[in-house]
Design a protein around this motif. Structure first.
Motif, mmCIF file in Angstrom:
data_model
loop_
_atom_site.group_PDB
_atom_site.id
_atom_site.type_symbol
_atom_site.label_atom_id
_atom_site.label_comp_id
_atom_site.label_asym_id
_atom_site.label_seq_id
_atom_site.Cartn_x
_atom_site.Cartn_y
_atom_site.Cartn_z
ATOM 1 N N VAL A 34 -11.836 -1.198 -4.248
ATOM 2 C CA VAL A 34 -11.332 -1.806 -5.562
ATOM 3 C C VAL A 34 -10.334 -2.853 -5.357
ATOM 4 O O VAL A 34 -10.133 -3.872 -5.676
ATOM 5 C CB VAL A 34 -10.943 -0.632 -6.631
ATOM 6 N N ALA A 35 -9.305 -2.183 -4.665
ATOM 7 C CA ALA A 35 -8.039 -3.067 -4.408
ATOM 8 C C ALA A 35 -8.371 -4.289 -3.755
ATOM 9 O O ALA A 35 -8.106 -5.476 -3.683
ATOM 10 C CB ALA A 35 -6.973 -2.487 -3.576
ATOM 11 N N TYR A 36 -9.383 -4.219 -2.706
ATOM 12 C CA TYR A 36 -9.784 -5.297 -1.817
ATOM 13 C C TYR A 36 -10.524 -6.296 -2.725
ATOM 14 O O TYR A 36 -10.248 -7.530 -2.508
ATOM 15 C CB TYR A 36 -10.722 -4.922 -0.696
ATOM 16 N N GLY A 37 -11.579 -5.894 -3.625
ATOM 17 C CA GLY A 37 -12.142 -6.636 -4.467
ATOM 18 C C GLY A 37 -11.238 -7.514 -5.117
ATOM 19 O O GLY A 37 -11.355 -8.812 -5.691
ATOM 20 N N VAL A 38 -10.105 -7.033 -5.965
ATOM 21 C CA VAL A 38 -9.293 -7.624 -6.801
ATOM 22 C C VAL A 38 -8.350 -8.488 -6.010
ATOM 23 O O VAL A 38 -8.222 -9.684 -6.548
ATOM 24 C CB VAL A 38 -8.283 -6.552 -7.361
ATOM 25 N N GLY A 39 -7.836 -8.254 -4.950
ATOM 26 C CA GLY A 39 -7.190 -9.026 -4.080
ATOM 27 C C GLY A 39 -7.839 -10.290 -3.602
ATOM 28 O O GLY A 39 -7.249 -11.487 -3.851
ATOM 29 N N GLU A 46 -5.754 -11.838 3.897
ATOM 30 C CA GLU A 46 -5.906 -10.766 4.633
ATOM 31 C C GLU A 46 -4.877 -10.711 5.846
ATOM 32 O O GLU A 46 -4.587 -11.774 6.239
ATOM 33 C CB GLU A 46 -7.215 -10.787 5.154
ATOM 34 N N ASP A 47 -4.537 -9.400 6.032
ATOM 35 C CA ASP A 47 -3.428 -9.306 7.087
ATOM 36 C C ASP A 47 -4.287 -9.061 8.572
ATOM 37 O O ASP A 47 -5.790 -9.143 8.427
ATOM 38 C CB ASP A 47 -2.426 -7.929 6.826
ATOM 39 N N SER A 48 -3.787 -8.712 9.480
ATOM 40 C CA SER A 48 -4.473 -8.422 10.711
ATOM 41 C C SER A 48 -5.275 -7.308 10.853
ATOM 42 O O SER A 48 -6.061 -7.466 11.806
ATOM 43 C CB SER A 48 -3.338 -8.350 11.937
ATOM 44 N N ASP A 49 -5.007 -6.335 9.965
ATOM 45 C CA ASP A 49 -6.216 -5.234 9.950
ATOM 46 C C ASP A 49 -7.072 -5.554 8.951
ATOM 47 O O ASP A 49 -8.077 -4.795 8.890
ATOM 48 C CB ASP A 49 -5.470 -4.138 9.441
ATOM 49 N N GLU A 50 -7.272 -6.689 8.478
ATOM 50 C CA GLU A 50 -8.564 -7.326 7.467
ATOM 51 C C GLU A 50 -8.370 -6.601 6.282
ATOM 52 O O GLU A 50 -9.393 -6.522 5.328
ATOM 53 C CB GLU A 50 -9.961 -7.219 8.086
ATOM 54 N N ALA A 51 -7.167 -6.088 5.783
ATOM 55 C CA ALA A 51 -6.971 -5.671 4.600
ATOM 56 C C ALA A 51 -6.222 -6.763 3.630
ATOM 57 O O ALA A 51 -5.681 -7.572 4.320
ATOM 58 C CB ALA A 51 -5.975 -4.326 4.331
ATOM 59 N N ILE A 52 -6.355 -6.623 2.527
ATOM 60 C CA ILE A 52 -5.744 -7.440 1.602
ATOM 61 C C ILE A 52 -4.163 -7.311 1.800
ATOM 62 O O ILE A 52 -3.618 -6.304 1.527
ATOM 63 C CB ILE A 52 -6.160 -7.374 0.291
ATOM 64 N N ASP A 53 -3.517 -8.644 1.798
ATOM 65 C CA ASP A 53 -2.142 -8.495 1.790
ATOM 66 C C ASP A 53 -1.566 -8.974 0.610
ATOM 67 O O ASP A 53 -1.316 -10.191 0.235
ATOM 68 C CB ASP A 53 -1.367 -9.477 2.983
ATOM 69 N N PHE A 54 -1.034 -7.774 -0.139
ATOM 70 C CA PHE A 54 -0.358 -8.085 -1.767
ATOM 71 C C PHE A 54 1.147 -8.356 -1.319
ATOM 72 O O PHE A 54 1.800 -8.560 -2.549
ATOM 73 C CB PHE A 54 -0.543 -6.814 -2.540
ATOM 74 N N GLY A 55 1.648 -8.324 -0.226
ATOM 75 C CA GLY A 55 3.054 -8.418 -0.225
ATOM 76 C C GLY A 55 3.838 -7.040 -0.056
ATOM 77 O O GLY A 55 3.017 -5.874 -0.208
ATOM 78 N N PRO A 56 5.012 -6.825 0.411
ATOM 79 C CA PRO A 56 5.306 -5.540 0.630
ATOM 80 C C PRO A 56 5.630 -4.637 -0.442
ATOM 81 O O PRO A 56 5.144 -3.359 -0.122
ATOM 82 C CB PRO A 56 6.957 -6.062 1.253
ATOM 83 N N THR A 57 5.783 -5.088 -1.584
ATOM 84 C CA THR A 57 5.989 -3.953 -2.742
ATOM 85 C C THR A 57 4.818 -3.460 -3.050
ATOM 86 O O THR A 57 4.362 -2.200 -3.155
ATOM 87 C CB THR A 57 6.575 -4.624 -4.049
ATOM 88 N N LEU A 58 3.766 -4.273 -3.123
ATOM 89 C CA LEU A 58 2.520 -3.914 -3.815
ATOM 90 C C LEU A 58 1.411 -3.132 -2.547
ATOM 91 O O LEU A 58 0.816 -2.320 -2.871
ATOM 92 C CB LEU A 58 1.440 -5.141 -4.118
ATOM 93 N N ASN A 59 1.702 -3.610 -1.344
ATOM 94 C CA ASN A 59 1.123 -2.782 -0.222
ATOM 95 C C ASN A 59 1.694 -1.530 0.092
ATOM 96 O O ASN A 59 0.901 -0.444 0.312
ATOM 97 C CB ASN A 59 1.618 -3.711 1.087
ATOM 98 N N THR A 60 3.027 -1.405 -0.228
ATOM 99 C CA THR A 60 3.554 -0.022 -0.173
ATOM 100 C C THR A 60 3.160 0.961 -1.277
ATOM 101 O O THR A 60 2.854 2.123 -1.295
ATOM 102 C CB THR A 60 5.306 -0.001 -0.350
ATOM 103 N N ALA A 61 2.912 0.201 -2.468
ATOM 104 C CA ALA A 61 2.511 1.026 -3.696
ATOM 105 C C ALA A 61 1.029 1.649 -3.444
ATOM 106 O O ALA A 61 0.689 2.757 -3.650
ATOM 107 C CB ALA A 61 2.496 0.113 -4.646
ATOM 108 N N LEU A 62 0.009 0.651 -2.702
ATOM 109 C CA LEU A 62 -1.253 0.913 -2.344
ATOM 110 C C LEU A 62 -1.175 2.356 -1.418
ATOM 111 O O LEU A 62 -1.870 3.319 -1.478
ATOM 112 C CB LEU A 62 -1.986 0.142 -1.801
ATOM 113 N N ASP A 63 -0.244 2.085 -0.262
ATOM 114 C CA ASP A 63 -0.198 3.218 0.809
ATOM 115 C C ASP A 63 0.226 4.535 0.048
ATOM 116 O O ASP A 63 -0.289 5.559 0.375
ATOM 117 C CB ASP A 63 0.812 2.736 1.810
#
Length: 316
Positions: A34-39, A46-63
């Motif tokens: 879902v996060a990938y589709g929205v992003g 995408e980042d080096s792991d082929e995940a969506i890079d939302f920026g540090p704050t949103l990335n941390t929120a997802l983790d």
């Protein structure tokens, strides 16, 4: 706690563990896609792991959200597979005792803050491993406040989720098969440390000590509140410190990477917290006297009293 219901079978912990892993992976994949589709739809790269890079704050929120998903998973496994009230994974009273949780958090706050202050004073190369600071460039109030608000909401859930998995599900799953509480405490502590990865021997030791003492506090106090409080306060202060500096939230370091100086400080904090909680709990037990049966629907009273003798006279 599984024995108290009278429905315990040797295969339930094994089946439940598989269910916990399977349900968490399923929820993880759902949220991830879902996060990938929205992003992707909003044009995030995408980042080096082929995940969506939302920026540090949103990335941390997802983790943090990925880990927090373990809470409903554990509760469902206890209810569906364990065939007992979901709240029995929280405490011997069949619920999370919020008053105790608050008391333990107030104990943890000054101890953890003092420990982190000591860590910042340890000479190093400019980076404090494990506390989340990376460099000394302030991110600015406009970036820090949204990040802090996110952390205040999600970090306690992330910390609680780890406690529900390790000191909740795993401790009770193993504890239901053996008489000695130490046999239940030790495996989950090692698995907890291993889940954080291998950094330094000192960092791994620090995590094992945390797991052992958090597990022992869970047994002695009859619930997860002390472990959740210490874990949540520690993680919240650490993340809050990380968010204050440029690149702090992007660091992939954990407590597993602590050098020996910082691990020694952290272990001191954990031991001090454990000592205070056990002292407080003994005082509470003396003031209350002998406890009565657990007030959990569906419990057998005689089995409940037998379980109390195992846990000790610390139930309130």
């Amino acid at each position: 706690m599984a024995h108290v219901t009278g429905r315990h079978r040797w295969w339930r912990p094994l089946t439940g563990t598989v269910a916990v892993i399977g349900m968490w992976l399923l929820l993880f994949m759902v949220v991830y896609f879902v996060a990938y589709g929205v992003g992707s739809a909003q044009g995030y790269p995408e980042d080096s792991d082929e995940a969506i890079d939302f920026g540090p704050t949103l990335n941390t929120a997802l983790d943090l959200t990925y880990l927090a998903l373990a809470i409903p998973v554990v509760l469902l496994a206890v209810r569906w597979v364990g065939r007992r009230p979901a709240g029995t994974v929280s405490s011997v009273q069949g619920r999370l005792r919020k008053r105790r949780l608050g008391q333990y958090a107030l104990i943890a706050l000054p101890l953890v803050a003092a420990g982190m202050g000591g860590m910042l004073l340890v000479p190093g190369d400019g980076e404090v491993s494990g506390t989340g600071t990376s460099g000394d460039v302030w991110v600015g109030l406009d970036r820090y406040l949204p990040a802090l608000a996110m952390l205040v909401v999600l970090v306690p859930l992330q910390a609680a989720a780890e406690e529900y998995v390790f000191r909740g599900w795993l401790l009770q799953a193993v504890g239901g098969l053996f008489r000695s509480p130490w046999i239940a405490v030790l495996p989950q502590a090692v698995l907890f440390a291993a889940a954080h990865g291998w950094g330094t021997p000192e960092g791994f030791t620090d995590l094992v000590v945390f797991g052992v003492l958090a597990g022992w506090l869970t047994v002695r106090t009859g619930g997860l509140e002390a472990a959740v409080a210490l874990h949540a306060v520690n993680n919240l202060l650490s993340f809050a410190l990380s968010a204050a500096f440029v690149g702090g939230l992007e660091s992939d370091e954990t407590a597993a990477d602590l050098p020996w100086q910082l691990a020694a400080i952290d272990i001191t904090v954990i031991v001090a917290f454990t000592a205070v909680v056990l002292w407080l709990d003994r005082r509470r037990a003396r003031s209350l006297g002998a406890p009565g049966p657990y007030s959990v629907p569906g419990y057998d009273a005689d089995a409940s009293l037998r379980a109390q003798r195992v846990v000790g006279s610390t139930t309130s």
